[in-house]
Write a protein that holds these residues in place. Structure first.
Motif, short mmCIF file in Angstrom:
data_model
loop_
_atom_site.label_atom_id
_atom_site.label_comp_id
_atom_site.label_asym_id
_atom_site.label_seq_id
_atom_site.Cartn_x
_atom_site.Cartn_y
_atom_site.Cartn_z
N LEU A 1 1.62 -4.51 4.67
CA LEU A 1 2.58 -3.67 5.39
C LEU A 1 3.97 -4.30 5.27
N LEU B 1 -0.55 5.32 4.24
CA LEU B 1 -1.36 4.29 4.89
C LEU B 1 -2.69 4.87 5.37
N CYS C 1 0.83 -1.21 0.00
CA CYS C 1 0.00 0.00 0.00
C CYS C 1 0.86 1.26 0.00
N VAL D 1 -4.37 -4.33 2.43
CA VAL D 1 -3.29 -3.54 3.01
C VAL D 1 -2.14 -4.49 3.32
#
Length: 162
Positions: free
Chosen positions: A126, A145, A93, A124
């Motif tokens: 990470l 984010l 993302c 999403v």
């Protein structure tokens, strides 16, 4: 006569000075007039080029109305955009060059579809490789984010840590 003098076919006489000096003055005046006209034409040309650019931009906008892709229903565009997304394992993302962001830059319609479709923002990923590597970048990453999560709306999230 000036060619004969400059090519050393004959010497410069006193009578030549009386003839050459007024010609120099006249030619310098003519050069100033021509320079002024060139300057004026340059300004006019600049204005015409700007006007042409504006007309060309407007013409392209008018022609774009007939583009078949602009006549597709939003739900069809959304389905196409969904196929453009990478596999969730490869989808960071934080990548501002990712497909969602790129699709949103094509045109206003596409931007509206992308930015208003929470389903496109529901994944999403990470990346946690070297999280402390660049603390300055982490501020920007948090903003990206936050925007990503905002755009996901109430859509169920798929969150993964890479």
């Amino acid at each position: 006569m000036t060619f004969e003098i400059t090519r050393h076919q004959r010497p410069l006489l006193a009578s030549d000075v009386d003839w050459v000096q007024p010609n120099i003055t006249h030619l310098e005046s003519e050069m100033r007039q021509l320079d002024g006209q060139i300057n004026t034409l340059s300004i006019v040309l600049s204005h015409l080029q700007k006007a042409r650019s504006d007309v060309q931009r407007s013409l392209q906008a008018h022609k774009a109305v007939f583009s078949p892709v602009l006549r597709l229903p939003r739900d069809i565009l959304l389905q196409i955009f969904t196929f453009c997304l990478p596999h969730p394992d490869d989808d960071s993302c934080f990548d501002g060059r990712g497909p969602r962001w790129m699709l949103s830059k094509v045109c206003g319609l596409w931007r509206d579809v992308v930015m208003s479709s929470a389903a496109l923002w529901s994944t999403v990923i990470l990346p946690m490789r070297n999280p402390m590597r660049n603390l300055d970048a982490s501020t920007g990453m948090l903003q990206i984010l936050a925007e990503h999560l905002r755009l996901s709306g109430c859509s169920p999230l798929l969150v993964a840590i890479d």
